[in-house]
Design an enzyme around this catalytic site. Structure first.
Site, PDB file in Angstrom:
ATOM      1  N   ASP A 233       0.832  -1.192   0.000  1.00  0.00           N
ATOM      2  CA  ASP A 233       0.000   0.000   0.000  1.00  0.00           C
ATOM      3  C   ASP A 233       0.873   1.251   0.000  1.00  0.00           C
ATOM      4  O   ASP A 233       1.879   1.330   0.707  1.00  0.00           O
ATOM      5  CB  ASP A 233      -0.865  -0.035   1.262  1.00  0.00           C
ATOM      6  CG  ASP A 233      -1.898   1.062   1.306  1.00  0.00           C
ATOM      7  OD1 ASP A 233      -2.755   1.098   0.414  1.00  0.00           O
ATOM      8  OD2 ASP A 233      -1.849   1.873   2.248  1.00  0.00           O
ATOM      9  N   GLU A 327      14.888 -15.372  -0.461  1.00  0.00           N
ATOM     10  CA  GLU A 327      15.336 -16.443   0.434  1.00  0.00           C
ATOM     11  C   GLU A 327      14.320 -17.585   0.502  1.00  0.00           C
ATOM     12  O   GLU A 327      14.639 -18.671   0.990  1.00  0.00           O
ATOM     13  CB  GLU A 327      15.564 -15.882   1.835  1.00  0.00           C
ATOM     14  CG  GLU A 327      16.662 -14.826   1.919  1.00  0.00           C
ATOM     15  CD  GLU A 327      16.722 -14.182   3.292  1.00  0.00           C
ATOM     16  OE1 GLU A 327      16.059 -14.710   4.218  1.00  0.00           O
ATOM     17  OE2 GLU A 327      17.391 -13.153   3.430  1.00  0.00           O
TER      18      GLU A 327
END
Length: 624
Positions: A233, A327
């Protein structure tokens, strides 16, 4: 009757060639779920996570690839969830963390990925950090997490700068003016805090390493629980210009435009407005702000450029977040909700080491006009292809009038900020016909597409909602002149003959549904030839089967400059070309011979031995 025109070789050069990468988010169709209005499992009249989970088979059968959930975090709901009090918990209104985990597991079992909202520009004023900041006082490490500043004037009675809130009014609130101001120790400290949105949404200080560390931890919390990505956002608003300099401009919302300082400054509605503001935070930023006014792709001289948006520092944040997501397995994705203009500057957010997608709202606000639609498509591919990112397409969301109604208005761009019973009403038949054509066009374009819940049903805006029932703060904030966004957030109809159309087992609904929505219900359209639901299902099936999301595309010969037609050819090495033709003007279009009709948004006409495409209709044709 539209005839073909001569097209130059340059106009027929490829608009877009797919790259070698095959990550899921490059071609995904992503379905936005607005939790409070999707499905209610516990009968309180508000949608919840168990309700969403129970209805996931509908989305799997529809053929989408992923869902995006609007905020469900613990929140006082001053801004319908965009005021987050705890990023690691679910608000009881929507369920529990266990419910969230179950939803993710069930979605994955059905082959659906899950994207959740992240709100990093600000927190709720009920967040533990802000409560501690109020108590700790000036100069404390707790206040350094937010943008507290001393006031101007002899006694600090003036705000630190002249910024206005995107919701209207001042962007600063003085601590002593809060009803919950601390005791006598700090009540007279004179400090103010910045809130670009509501006063209940204090802006975080992204110059503080603690803020960076906290949000990396939040990312990992949800990634560890299996979510596939985040819609970020106000992605361009986190970093403010050094010194927080005065700015004389005003920001418009949703359409991403700015106004000069003497404009009305009202703007449109944005994501989820707070109790004292007219709009919300998601689609609410100035698209023209830049750190370097001499940078390439700047707007024309004189365009407003705010020091609170699109600063260079945001890119460092997203490079680090990109590393965090990398990751994890499964190609996790970051989606930028950023009103930045021009598109070539917005594309900087999706360079290879930053975010993976950025909402392309330019398509949503483009009027129903062939030349403008072609220009938007061409500019989008030019900008995103330059950085190796997918283009996204969207026509509706929870902040704008539904496109089944918006396209039935005399002016078909972004549309008004809500429609009431006394306002000019959309032409319902025209709006739905154009909406079906626009969606069928959109779903043939390479890249990623976003659907807003209910558009697969052809849902129109609720334009006759009783004003006394409106809950969008835009309504009172604008002096009861702007209807706001309640009309596009009405709970979905699932069953034509059940109370609340099956939204809730008790028949309760936080907003009332129109009395004439039974034909739009899921069960009323399932298996019905020609229904909007079956059109979407077939479009999504063919999009996947033909690999349209990963295809090359070029303008179709003969129509590249037509005032009435948008036509392009989708090609791939392992199949025949697909010709997509949309009649945008008022006239019919004669279709070329030797093609098989794969899909049409509405009935075609047989005339003089040939096939005619009526106005406001899209067809997919396969070369024979």
């Amino acid at each position: 009757m539209t005839t073909r025109t001569t097209t130059s070789a340059a106009a027929l050069s490829p608009l877009h060639r797919p790259g070698p990468d095959a990550e899921w988010w490059r071609t995904a169709v992503i379905y936005q779920v607005y939790p409070r209005s999707f499905a209610d499992a516990d009968g309180d009249g508000t949608g919840d996570l168990p309700g969403i989970t129970a209805r996931l088979p509908h989305l799997a059968a529809l053929g989408v690839d992923a869902i995006w959930l609007s905020p469900f975090y613990r929140s006082p709901q001053a801004d319908a969830g965009y005021d987050v009090a705890d990023y690691r918990d679910v608000d009881p209104l929507f369920g529990t963390l266990d419910d969230a985990d179950h939803l993710v597991r069930e979605a994955h079992a059905l082959g659906l990925r899950v994207i959740i909202d992240l709100v990093p520009n600000h927190t709720s004023d009920q967040h533990a950090w802000f409560r501690a900041a109020l108590d700790a006082g000036p100069g404390s490490p707790e206040r350094a997490r937010y943008l507290f500043r001393e006031g101007l004037g002899e006694h600090g009675e003036e705000p630190p700068n002249n910024w206005s809130s995107i919701f209207g009014g001042n962007a600063w609130t003085r601590v002593r003016d809060r009803a919950d101001a601390p005791g006598s120790t700090w009540a007279d400290d004179g400090q103010w805090y910045l809130h670009l949105f509501d006063s209940a949404q204090p802006d975080l200080n992204w110059d503080n390493p603690e803020v960076h560390a906290e949000f990396e931890s939040v990312l990992r919390f949800w990634l560890d629980r299996g979510v596939d990505g985040f819609r970020v956002d106000v992605a361009h608003g986190l970093v403010k210009a050094a010194g927080l300099p005065d700015w004389s401009g005003h920001v418009r919302m949703v359409d991403g435009e700015t106004e000069p300082a003497d404009g009305d400054g009202a703007g449109g509605a944005a994501d989820d407005a707070p109790s004292d503001g007219p709009a919300g935070t998601g689609a609410a930023a100035d698209p023209t702000a830049a750190a370097d006014p001499t940078a390439a792709d700047d707007p024309a001289p004189g365009a407003n450029r705010g020091p609170m948006f699109d600063q260079e520092g945001v890119h460092d944040i997203y490079r680090r977040w990109h590393e965090v997501l990398a990751e994890y397995d499964g190609d996790r994705a970051l989606v930028a909700e950023a009103w930045v203009d021009p598109l070539s500057r917005l594309a900087r957010y999706v360079r290879p080491d930053e975010m993976h997608q950025a909402f392309n709202f330019a398509f949503l606000v483009t009027p129903w006009d062939a030349a403008r639609l072609r220009a938007c498509v061409a500019e989008s591919y030019a900008a995103y292809d330059a950085v190796g990112a997918p283009t996204t397409w969207v026509l509706s969301n929870h902040d704008v009038v539904r496109h089944a109604s918006r396209l039935g208005l005399a002016e078909t761009g972004k549309g008004p900020n809500g429609i009431g019973a006394e306002d000019t009403q959309p032409d319902a038949a025209l709006g739905l016909r154009r909406a079906r054509a626009a969606s069928t066009l959109m779903l043939a374009l390479p890249g990623s597409a976003y659907l807003y819940q209910g558009e697969e049903l052809g849902l129109p805006e609720h334009t006759a909602l009783d004003d006394d029932l409106r809950q969008d703060p835009a309504w009172p904030r604008t002096g009861f002149t702007e209807k706001g966004r309640d009309g596009c957030r009405v709970p979905l109809p699932w069953s034509a003959d059940e109370p609340a159309y099956g939204f809730s087992p008790t028949g309760r609904s936080w907003l009332p549904q129109p009395a004439d929505w039974a034909p739009y219900a899921v069960d009323a359209q399932t298996g019905v030839a020609g229904s909007t639901l079956e059109l979407y299902r077939e479009a999504l099936r063919l999009r996947a089967e033909l690999g349209l999301g990963a295809s090359a595309v070029r303008w179709a010969e003969g129509w590249a400059e037509s005032p009435d037609v948008v036509a392009f050819v989708s090609s791939a090495a392992d199949r025949a070309d697909v010709l997509v033709v949309t009649a945008v003007g008022d006239t019919t279009v004669t279709l070329p011979e030797g093609h098989e009709v794969l899909l049409a948004s509405g009935p075609l006409e047989a005339r003089d031995g040939g096939t005619v495409l009526p106005a406001d209709t899209t067809v997919w044709l396969r070369r024979g």
